[in-house]
Motif scaffolding. Structure first.
Motif, mmCIF file in Angstrom:
data_model
loop_
_atom_site.group_PDB
_atom_site.id
_atom_site.type_symbol
_atom_site.label_atom_id
_atom_site.label_comp_id
_atom_site.label_asym_id
_atom_site.label_seq_id
_atom_site.Cartn_x
_atom_site.Cartn_y
_atom_site.Cartn_z
ATOM 1 N N ASN A 1 -9.467 5.983 -5.104
ATOM 2 C CA ASN A 1 -8.191 5.308 -4.843
ATOM 3 C C ASN A 1 -7.658 4.649 -6.109
ATOM 4 O O ASN A 1 -6.493 4.767 -6.436
ATOM 5 N N MET B 1 -4.105 0.508 -5.407
ATOM 6 C CA MET B 1 -4.265 0.909 -4.010
ATOM 7 C C MET B 1 -5.583 0.460 -3.410
ATOM 8 O O MET B 1 -5.638 0.035 -2.250
ATOM 9 N N LEU C 1 -5.536 -2.765 -1.749
ATOM 10 C CA LEU C 1 -4.554 -2.980 -0.692
ATOM 11 C C LEU C 1 -4.922 -2.338 0.635
ATOM 12 O O LEU C 1 -4.317 -2.644 1.666
ATOM 13 N N PHE C 2 -5.897 -1.443 0.643
ATOM 14 C CA PHE C 2 -6.322 -0.837 1.901
ATOM 15 C C PHE C 2 -6.927 -1.903 2.818
ATOM 16 O O PHE C 2 -7.654 -2.783 2.357
ATOM 17 N N ASP D 1 0.700 3.904 -5.323
ATOM 18 C CA ASP D 1 0.848 3.605 -3.900
ATOM 19 C C ASP D 1 0.910 4.889 -3.086
ATOM 20 O O ASP D 1 0.822 6.004 -3.631
ATOM 21 N N LEU E 1 0.838 -1.191 0.000
ATOM 22 C CA LEU E 1 0.000 0.000 0.000
ATOM 23 C C LEU E 1 0.877 1.247 0.000
ATOM 24 O O LEU E 1 0.571 2.240 -0.661
#
Length: 270
Positions: free
Chosen positions: A125, A129, A132-133, A200, A86
């Motif tokens: 986002n 990303m 990946l949060f 990222d 991230l």
């Protein structure tokens, strides 16, 4: 730029139907979900449907390249547990192993000068990303379409009807995705992503020619393994590949969240 990432995650919480256990979930004798049971299947293929959350990082993993990050931790929100990818999709690569083109260097400098990697501007986002949060995302699988719903972000559509990727796509936040099965692994290819979102939290840029390839494998009922490969020869000297896993959270639900609600930072950014 990682501070804005922390604020964004801190603003989200998973939703919950109180005392509402999900149907069709294998359980242990004490009633807890059995996440190591066999993965469900539909039409002979693994069914990826469910509410998933990206796994947290191992202790000390992220602070290896962001010293002092633990100082930003507050109860219930510890950025040192966020996926290292991230913050940096090239976290596994040696310094200078992947080089940026002059155009990419310029865009990266511009991203860093804004110091707002998805902060007060409240832009989507986007990929990678959004995957990946450490917040819930719901996958809904049908025969011809897979939909991914994110808390507070643009939904994603993965077409499974055999269509090809568009030759000249109109750049979009979610891009254009098609999926095919390779045995029990879902292979997803995405193009047409606009260059406005970074890769990222460090602000690494992406070009409008980036091609993203993912391999999703539901290894059992409660675990989903994903390999991502970023192919952006316009900006990077080689492909960037990393792997992460997500865990099912079966007795929970998405909570609606609007980035601009009670927004007070816009007047202070450049």
């Amino acid at each position: 730029m990682y501070r804005a990432v922390i604020l964004l995650v801190a603003a989200t919480l998973s939703g919950q139907w109180i005392n509402e256990a999900a149907r069709g979930v294998p359980r242990t004798r004490d009633g807890k979900p059995n996440l190591t049971a066999s993965a469900p299947r539909t039409g002979g293929k693994p069914d990826l449907t469910g509410l998933w959350q990206t796994d947290t990082a191992a202790p000390g993993e992220v602070e290896k390249f962001i010293p002092g990050l633990s100082l930003s931790a507050v109860p219930g929100d510890d950025p040192t547990t966020f996926s290292k990818y991230l913050f940096n999709v090239m976290a596994d690569y040696a310094r200078d192993d992947v080089t940026l083109s002059p155009e990419a260097q310029k865009e990266w400098a511009a991203n860093r000068s804004i110091s707002d990697s998805l902060g007060p501007r409240c832009l989507p986002n986007s990929l990678p990303m959004v995957e990946l949060f450490p917040i819930p995302k719901r996958i809904v699988q049908t025969q011809n379409l897979i939909v991914v719903l994110y808390e507070g972000d643009i939904p994603r559509q993965i077409h499974m009807d055999g269509r090809r990727l568009p030759a000249n796509p109109n750049p979009a936040w979610a891009g254009y995705s098609v999926g095919t099965w390779d045995g029990d692994t879902l292979v997803v290819e995405t193009v047409g992503l606009n260059p406005r979102a970074p890769l990222d939290g460090f602000g690494h840029p992406r070009s409008d020619t980036m091609h993203l390839k993912e391999r999703w494998r539901r290894r059992d009922f409660g675990h989903l393994d994903v390999q991502m490969t970023i192919d952006d020869s316009k900006y990077y000297s080689k492909q960037i590949t990393f792997q992460y896993s997500s865990t099912l959270i079966p007795d929970d639900d998405l909570l609606e969240w609007v980035c601009t609600e009670n927004e007070k930072d816009k007047g202070h950014i450049k």
